[in-house]
Enzyme design. Structure first.
Site, mmCIF file in Angstrom:
data_model
loop_
_atom_site.group_PDB
_atom_site.id
_atom_site.type_symbol
_atom_site.label_atom_id
_atom_site.label_comp_id
_atom_site.label_asym_id
_atom_site.label_seq_id
_atom_site.Cartn_x
_atom_site.Cartn_y
_atom_site.Cartn_z
ATOM 1 N N GLU A 73 0.796 -1.230 0.000
ATOM 2 C CA GLU A 73 0.000 0.000 0.000
ATOM 3 C C GLU A 73 0.830 1.283 0.000
ATOM 4 O O GLU A 73 0.435 2.280 -0.617
ATOM 5 C CB GLU A 73 -0.992 0.014 1.165
ATOM 6 C CG GLU A 73 -2.297 -0.732 0.885
ATOM 7 C CD GLU A 73 -2.139 -2.244 0.930
ATOM 8 O OE1 GLU A 73 -1.110 -2.704 1.449
ATOM 9 O OE2 GLU A 73 -3.037 -2.956 0.450
ATOM 10 N N PHE A 96 -9.654 -1.982 0.028
ATOM 11 C CA PHE A 96 -10.670 -1.582 1.018
ATOM 12 C C PHE A 96 -10.101 -0.404 1.788
ATOM 13 O O PHE A 96 -8.902 -0.358 2.064
ATOM 14 C CB PHE A 96 -10.959 -2.712 2.013
ATOM 15 C CG PHE A 96 -11.642 -3.895 1.406
ATOM 16 C CD1 PHE A 96 -13.028 -3.975 1.358
ATOM 17 C CD2 PHE A 96 -10.886 -4.928 0.881
ATOM 18 C CE1 PHE A 96 -13.652 -5.086 0.793
ATOM 19 C CE2 PHE A 96 -11.506 -6.034 0.315
ATOM 20 C CZ PHE A 96 -12.891 -6.115 0.273
ATOM 21 N N HIS A 142 -13.040 -3.771 7.364
ATOM 22 C CA HIS A 142 -13.537 -3.551 6.005
ATOM 23 C C HIS A 142 -14.711 -2.577 5.950
ATOM 24 O O HIS A 142 -15.282 -2.376 4.901
ATOM 25 C CB HIS A 142 -13.987 -4.871 5.374
ATOM 26 C CG HIS A 142 -12.858 -5.769 4.985
ATOM 27 N ND1 HIS A 142 -12.008 -6.333 5.896
ATOM 28 C CD2 HIS A 142 -12.425 -6.195 3.769
ATOM 29 C CE1 HIS A 142 -11.109 -7.080 5.260
ATOM 30 N NE2 HIS A 142 -11.343 -7.009 3.972
#
Ligand code: TPP
Ligand code: MG
Lengths: 339, 354
Positions: A73, A96, A142
């Site tokens: 990420e 997410f 999430h």
């Protein structure tokens, strides 16, 4: 900035699309019209994204422009900064929102300040897309709504579509925008409903709130998935003869306060609805602005209906966390009954 | 247990601390003009560092990170680069920036607290310095990817410190550069210290160069005080990158002879003996010895060069000090391409304060 609003087709296909399909159409349209648009993210290639937002795009545009990244990420945040400085328009997907936090470093420290710190020599026209929000019984991490974390960052735009047509038009505008945009997609709405979307390359403005329902008794302000609850609440209120106005904020930053102020000027009452936790939520910004610039129009305190200040509960309790229609109706009543 | 993979990390030094050349030197190492040019850049960089520290000490510059003792890394790396390659430096690579064409006035403006210092007139596509340690490494991967997508024979060069190699960003960038065969050259400027944390406390890895192995490409060490080795290794890595061979990590072993920055006091965490030992290895004296011994470098040439560098530094400092601060409203002027109405109102409010 004429380009973001320009339509590029005379005759265009209209289709009944879900929100996630509209995202896919907008991405395809942007890639077809501008070869500097490159998609990056985890599982966005052959798999078409875990929500299928990039379905079929690798077949159409090739693996060079629809790139599966490593599970990485910080990289997904930083790589677009390099690409964008070299003249590309990267659109990065975080699978997410719960995994977006490493990217905040790159957004705060680089993406949003590249133009300023080089006095315009380099810039960062990147879009960061992420599905967000609760209500689909997803696993832990999430379901959060953390848009307010981004709202505090100067130099950024934050866009949250509430419907398929908005998703299409706003995402095109975000990709064509010359500066970084965080584009948060309410995943509960991804397949909730279909709407006619004209795939003509027409963008929606990024500096405007949208008045969804005209009304004169109370202004209900919301965005993303909560717009549905807010509209349902307005319907319930209408049954009792209350005429609610509903505003979809759509672009949180920069905020089009004029539209909200104009509405509250007419109604004198306002309820702000968001899924994110109450404290420091973006509703606080709107309420503060109403207090500062709209006080003389207000005839009742501004109410905020938000998620609790708790850790987002796991699916068995998430319905009790999310603002419900009855909570919104109750808040509207308090506001309406205020002497 | 069977062995499924083996790796080696090479080390290269060509110019010894006593000024002699060992092994098989590259062709440029025999060329007097090339060596003098490299020498001139290093001397200029050291004079610049000294001036910047002096300006800070007298309240005329902000916090500054000197590259004293590490000049061969930045200068050697940048000298190997082509003009259209892209440099992504940390905050201690003034040598590299100078060689790239950033002016000393621009560097002083930046360290003096003025964004205009990063609007270089020279290398328009080079990145500004990066203060959040290692966070420019993913940008280098992005720059490398842009070259790949356009089919351009260019490379990105990213310089970071030994401390930076402990950060995830640096590994994430190296990992993707390996996976995608990107034209990126990673330079780990190992000056043995990350503020007060010594290299050995940073990682148990035997070398920093071997971090490339995990990312699937070659890493090597060079003597970072040997500008010939730095330049040779960088040139080879650039050649490989531009011709589709993918990334390289070069660990340049050097030493930070000064404090971390002007607000640091290194005597709190390291002793003078260690620093003294490293002064014997520093890059400028080494190359000077070689120039004198092998190329008849004269005292007159030396004096002229030093005087010339000093004059350039003084002129740059004067130009910097004579630059008036930017207009206050300029803090809004590059926030977005077009300032949103919301923020434009704040700009107007700032203007009303005057
Ligand atoms: C991400 C981050 N953490 C901490 C700091 C504070 N800091 C500035 S320089 C530095 C040490 C860096 O060491 P190294 O990477 O070896 O580079 P050097 O300073 O030796 O050139 C630290 C901890 C920072 N700037 N960025
Ligand atoms: Mg160091």
């Amino acid at each position: 900035m004429a380009r973001p609003h320009a339509k590029t087709d005379a005759v265009a296909a209209t289709a009944e699309l879900t929100l996630v399909e509209a995202v896919q159409r907008a991405l395809a349209r942007a890639m077809a019209e501008d070869e500097t648009v490159v998609l990056l993210g985890e599982d966005i290639g052959v798999d078409g994204g875990v929500f299928r937002a990039t379905d079929g795009l690798i077949a159409r545009f090739g693996a060079d422009r629809v790139r599966d990244t490593p599970l990485s990420e910080s990289l997904i945040g930083g790589l677009p900064v390099g690409l964008a400085a070299m003249g590309f328009r990267p659109v990065a997907e975080i699978q997410f929102m719960g995994f977006i936090y490493p990217v905040i470093d790159q957004i705060v420290n680089h993406a949003t300040r590249m133009r300023t710190r080089t006095r315009g020599r380099l810039s960062c026209p990147m879009v960061l897309r992420a599905p967000y929000g609760g209500g689909i019984h997803a696993p832990e991490h999430h379901s959060e709504s953390m848009e307010a974390l981004f709202a505090h960052i100067p130099g950024l735009r934050i866009v949250i579509p509430s419907s398929p047509a908005k998703a299409y038009g706003l995402l095109l505008a975000a990709i064509r925008d010359p500066d970084p945009v965080v584009f948060l997609e309410p995943k509960r709405v991804y397949r909730a409903a279909r709407e006619a979307v004209v795939d003509d390359g027409g963008a929606l403005p990024l500096d405007r709130c949208f008045t969804i329902l005209k009304g004169s008794d109370v202004t209900l302000v919301s965005w993303g998935a909560m717009l549905q609850e807010t509209l349902d609440a307005s319907e319930s209120l209408a049954g009792d003869g209350v005429d609610a106005e509903v505003i979809d904020v759509a672009t949180l930053k920069p905020l089009d306060m004029d539209t909200i102020l104009e509405s509250v000027h007419r109604t004198g009452r306002c309820v702000i609805v968001h899924e994110a936790p109450l404290t420091g939520g973006f509703g606080a910004e709107i309420a503060a602005r109403l207090a500062g610039e709209g006080l003389m129009h207000l005839v009742a305190p501004v109410e905020r209906v938000a998620g609790w200040d708790t850790v987002m509960p796991l699916p068995r309790l998430e319905a009790r966390y999310m603002p419900s229609v009855s909570r919104i109706v109750a808040a509207a009543r308090r506001v309406l009954e205020y002497a | 247990m069977t062995t499924v993979a083996t790796f080696e990390i090479g080390y290269r030094r060509i110019l010894d601390p006593d000024g002699t050349i060992d092994g098989a030197p590259p062709a440029f190492a025999r060329d007097r003009n090339t060596l003098v040019a490299l020498y001139r850049w290093m001397v200029l960089c050291r004079a610049f560092d000294a001036k910047a520290v002096a300006l800070q000490r007298t309240g005329r510059l902000g916090t500054f990170a000197s590259s004293l003792g590490q000049e061969a890394v930045g200068v050697g790396v940048a000298d190997a680069m082509a003009a259209d390659d892209v440099l992504l430096p940390s905050f201690r690579e003034h040598g590299a920036q100078l060689v790239r064409g950033v002016t000393m006035k621009e560097l002083l403006l930046y360290w003096g607290g003025d964004e205009r210092g990063s609007d270089f007139a020279g290398p328009r596509h080079d990145f500004p310095v990066c203060i959040p340690v290692g966070t420019q490494a993913p940008h280098a991967a992005g720059v490398g990817l842009s070259f790949r997508l356009r089919g351009e024979a260019r490379a990105a060069v990213c310089i970071f410190g030994d401390g930076a190699t402990s950060r995830g960003d640096v590994y994430e960038a190296m990992n993707v550069a390996g996976a995608w065969t990107l034209p990126v050259v990673f330079i780990a400027n190992n000056n043995q210290w990350a503020i007060s944390v010594p290299r050995r406390a940073q990682t148990a890895a035997e070398t920093l160069a071997q971090k490339a192995v995990a990312a699937g490409f070659d890493g090597c060490q060079v003597d970072g005080n040997d500008i010939i080795a730095v330049r040779e290794a960088t040139a080879a890595a650039l050649e490989r990158a531009r011709s589709g061979g993918g990334p390289t990590l070069i660990e340049a072993l050097t030493y930070r002879l000064g404090d971390h920055t002007t607000v640091d006091d290194a005597s709190r965490y390291r002793d003078d003996d260690e620093v003294g030992r490293h002064w014997k290895m520093e890059p400028i004296a080494r190359l000077r010895r070689h120039l004198v011994d092998a190329h008849g470098w004269t005292k007159a040439e030396e004096e002229a060069l030093i005087a010339d560098c000093a004059a350039q530094v003084e002129a740059a400092a004067e130009a910097y000090l004579a630059t008036s601060p930017p207009a206050p409203a300029s803090m809004f002027d590059h926030l977005y391409e077009e300032l949103p109405a919301e923020v434009a109102r704040q700009r107007a409010a700032l203007l009303r304060e005057d």
